[in-house]
Design an enzyme around this catalytic site. Sequence first.
Site, PDB file in Angstrom:
ATOM      1  N   GLU A 174      36.824   4.061  21.995  1.00  0.00           N
ATOM      2  CA  GLU A 174      37.397   5.360  21.670  1.00  0.00           C
ATOM      3  C   GLU A 174      36.838   6.417  22.610  1.00  0.00           C
ATOM      4  O   GLU A 174      35.715   6.911  22.390  1.00  0.00           O
ATOM      5  CB  GLU A 174      37.060   5.742  20.223  1.00  0.00           C
ATOM      6  CG  GLU A 174      37.552   4.749  19.210  1.00  0.00           C
ATOM      7  CD  GLU A 174      37.639   5.365  17.818  1.00  0.00           C
ATOM      8  OE1 GLU A 174      38.745   5.435  17.287  1.00  0.00           O
ATOM      9  OE2 GLU A 174      36.608   5.795  17.288  1.00  0.00           O
TER      10      GLU A 174
ATOM     11  N   HIS B  63      30.674   5.023  14.918  1.00  0.00           N
ATOM     12  CA  HIS B  63      31.774   5.924  15.292  1.00  0.00           C
ATOM     13  C   HIS B  63      31.204   7.147  16.019  1.00  0.00           C
ATOM     14  O   HIS B  63      30.102   7.605  15.700  1.00  0.00           O
ATOM     15  CB  HIS B  63      32.539   6.345  14.037  1.00  0.00           C
ATOM     16  CG  HIS B  63      33.792   7.099  14.370  1.00  0.00           C
ATOM     17  ND1 HIS B  63      33.782   8.442  14.637  1.00  0.00           N
ATOM     18  CD2 HIS B  63      35.070   6.684  14.528  1.00  0.00           C
ATOM     19  CE1 HIS B  63      35.018   8.827  14.937  1.00  0.00           C
ATOM     20  NE2 HIS B  63      35.819   7.770  14.867  1.00  0.00           N
TER      21      HIS B  63
ATOM     22  N   ASN C 100      41.036   4.725   9.946  1.00  0.00           N
ATOM     23  CA  ASN C 100      39.762   5.362   9.621  1.00  0.00           C
ATOM     24  C   ASN C 100      40.097   6.686   8.940  1.00  0.00           C
ATOM     25  O   ASN C 100      40.465   7.644   9.601  1.00  0.00           O
ATOM     26  CB  ASN C 100      38.969   5.580  10.919  1.00  0.00           C
ATOM     27  CG  ASN C 100      37.698   6.374  10.692  1.00  0.00           C
ATOM     28  OD1 ASN C 100      37.280   6.586   9.560  1.00  0.00           O
ATOM     29  ND2 ASN C 100      37.091   6.828  11.784  1.00  0.00           N
ATOM     30  N   TRP C 101      39.983   6.694   7.633  1.00  0.00           N
ATOM     31  CA  TRP C 101      40.394   7.895   6.888  1.00  0.00           C
ATOM     32  C   TRP C 101      39.389   9.028   7.026  1.00  0.00           C
ATOM     33  O   TRP C 101      39.654  10.149   6.612  1.00  0.00           O
ATOM     34  CB  TRP C 101      40.568   7.559   5.404  1.00  0.00           C
ATOM     35  CG  TRP C 101      41.674   6.617   5.087  1.00  0.00           C
ATOM     36  CD1 TRP C 101      42.535   6.014   5.979  1.00  0.00           C
ATOM     37  CD2 TRP C 101      42.085   6.178   3.785  1.00  0.00           C
ATOM     38  NE1 TRP C 101      43.435   5.223   5.301  1.00  0.00           N
ATOM     39  CE2 TRP C 101      43.183   5.299   3.961  1.00  0.00           C
ATOM     40  CE3 TRP C 101      41.626   6.417   2.496  1.00  0.00           C
ATOM     41  CZ2 TRP C 101      43.829   4.679   2.877  1.00  0.00           C
ATOM     42  CZ3 TRP C 101      42.262   5.808   1.419  1.00  0.00           C
ATOM     43  CH2 TRP C 101      43.359   4.957   1.616  1.00  0.00           C
ATOM     44  N   LYS C 102      38.213   8.750   7.547  1.00  0.00           N
ATOM     45  CA  LYS C 102      37.159   9.756   7.665  1.00  0.00           C
ATOM     46  C   LYS C 102      36.901  10.397   6.292  1.00  0.00           C
ATOM     47  O   LYS C 102      37.002   9.707   5.285  1.00  0.00           O
ATOM     48  CB  LYS C 102      37.515  10.774   8.754  1.00  0.00           C
ATOM     49  CG  LYS C 102      37.883  10.054  10.068  1.00  0.00           C
ATOM     50  CD  LYS C 102      38.031  10.929  11.255  1.00  0.00           C
ATOM     51  CE  LYS C 102      38.369  10.077  12.473  1.00  0.00           C
ATOM     52  NZ  LYS C 102      38.474  10.854  13.687  1.00  0.00           N
TER      53      LYS C 102
ATOM     54  N   GLY D 190      42.790   7.436  13.305  1.00  0.00           N
ATOM     55  CA  GLY D 190      42.341   8.481  12.386  1.00  0.00           C
ATOM     56  C   GLY D 190      43.532   9.178  11.747  1.00  0.00           C
ATOM     57  O   GLY D 190      44.126   8.693  10.788  1.00  0.00           O
ATOM     58  N   GLY D 191      43.916  10.314  12.308  1.00  0.00           N
ATOM     59  CA  GLY D 191      44.951  11.176  11.732  1.00  0.00           C
ATOM     60  C   GLY D 191      46.220  10.441  11.304  1.00  0.00           C
ATOM     61  O   GLY D 191      46.736  10.669  10.206  1.00  0.00           O
TER      62      GLY D 191
ATOM     63  N   SER E  53      43.805   9.498  19.104  1.00  0.00           N
ATOM     64  CA  SER E  53      45.177  10.028  19.083  1.00  0.00           C
ATOM     65  C   SER E  53      46.244   8.941  19.252  1.00  0.00           C
ATOM     66  O   SER E  53      47.264   9.165  19.890  1.00  0.00           O
ATOM     67  CB  SER E  53      45.339  11.124  20.126  1.00  0.00           C
ATOM     68  OG  SER E  53      44.454  12.194  19.844  1.00  0.00           O
TER      69      SER E  53
ATOM     70  N   GLU F 254      31.741  10.178  15.754  1.00  0.00           N
ATOM     71  CA  GLU F 254      31.355  11.296  14.882  1.00  0.00           C
ATOM     72  C   GLU F 254      29.989  11.048  14.249  1.00  0.00           C
ATOM     73  O   GLU F 254      29.229  11.987  14.010  1.00  0.00           O
ATOM     74  CB  GLU F 254      32.441  11.523  13.818  1.00  0.00           C
ATOM     75  CG  GLU F 254      33.662  12.199  14.440  1.00  0.00           C
ATOM     76  CD  GLU F 254      34.987  11.861  13.775  1.00  0.00           C
ATOM     77  OE1 GLU F 254      34.991  11.366  12.638  1.00  0.00           O
ATOM     78  OE2 GLU F 254      36.028  12.084  14.426  1.00  0.00           O
TER      79      GLU F 254
ATOM     80  N   GLY G  26      41.232  12.920  17.876  1.00  0.00           N
ATOM     81  CA  GLY G  26      41.690  14.089  17.130  1.00  0.00           C
ATOM     82  C   GLY G  26      42.157  15.245  18.003  1.00  0.00           C
ATOM     83  O   GLY G  26      42.343  16.356  17.533  1.00  0.00           O
TER      84      GLY G  26
HETATM   85  P1  PGA Z   1      42.339  10.012  15.764  1.00  0.00           P
HETATM   86  O1  PGA Z   1      40.918   9.388  15.385  1.00  0.00           O
HETATM   87  O2  PGA Z   1      43.348   8.902  15.679  1.00  0.00           O
HETATM   88  O3  PGA Z   1      42.581  11.085  14.743  1.00  0.00           O
HETATM   89  O4  PGA Z   1      42.236  10.561  17.158  1.00  0.00           O
HETATM   90  C1  PGA Z   1      40.546   8.120  15.835  1.00  0.00           C
HETATM   91  C2  PGA Z   1      39.151   7.787  15.365  1.00  0.00           C
HETATM   92  O5  PGA Z   1      38.301   8.677  15.342  1.00  0.00           O
HETATM   93  O6  PGA Z   1      38.866   6.642  14.995  1.00  0.00           O
END
Ligand code: PGA
Length: 253
Positions: A168, A96, A10-12, A235-236, A214, A98, A174
């Site tokens: 999640e 998600h 997930n590149w956001k 994500g990251g 994470s 967010e 994050g």
């Molecule tokens: P993260 O994000 O790996 O940076 O914790 C995961 C996500 O939000 O899907």
Amino acid sequence: MARKVIIAGNWKMNKTATEAKVLVEELKAKVKDITSVEIVVCPPFTSIDAAVKAAAGSNVKVGAQNIHWAENGAFTGEISAQMLKDAGVEYVIIGHSERRQYFGETDETVNKRLKAALAAGLKPIVCIGELLDEREGGHTQKVLFTQLEGGLSGITGEQMEGIVIAYEPVWAIGTGKTATPEMAEETHCYIRQQLGDMFGQEVAGKIRIQYGGSMKADNAASLVAQKNIDGGLIGGASLKADSFADLIRNSIK
Ligand code: PGA
């Protein structure tokens, strides 16, 4: 039948179209021999076309990060399922945390988006997860139950088999704080039990449940080794080809 591990990046709100092309090209070269893991990248809308073109003919699939539920019309700034399908998108992340936290997403809108995705032939990744105070207050199961019940309302067992659930814990996204593999497995096990109650054991046994929060190359193996963890939403660690390719390789069961 064993559930195939699925790792989705997930590149956001990261990566221009130019950067997306480079990242997908680097990634596909690094993972081209991997057949036992389904690999997905989810760029922002403006980079989808570049990612689809760069991924063509490879084992890297492209997903989107959101969709609107209407087929078309006066919804300024929104993107429909059909637009994504036409752009070559295969997967779509829905709900998600967010989106829930910053953009007013609710279980009801998750459900509407989910139905629109299915109607267009997109494969949904539906996100659920509890906040830190909900976990600390002992409400994790209740929160997840409500999200599953609302988000998956009206979905048939047959449709459910094609839906991926991403668990999640919001406090792990994050933050560098991952749930321990045991803690994640306990929650995944609960989610599968609930899916069993809702859709029957046979269907529940086929549904892939990803972990997210994470997840990195060095903790992927221990998470994916758990019986009910079928991959990850990353994500990251999905923003660099090296780290993402290592994570994918470490997720081979
Ligand atoms: P993260 O994000 O790996 O940076 O914790 C995961 C996500 O939000 O899907």
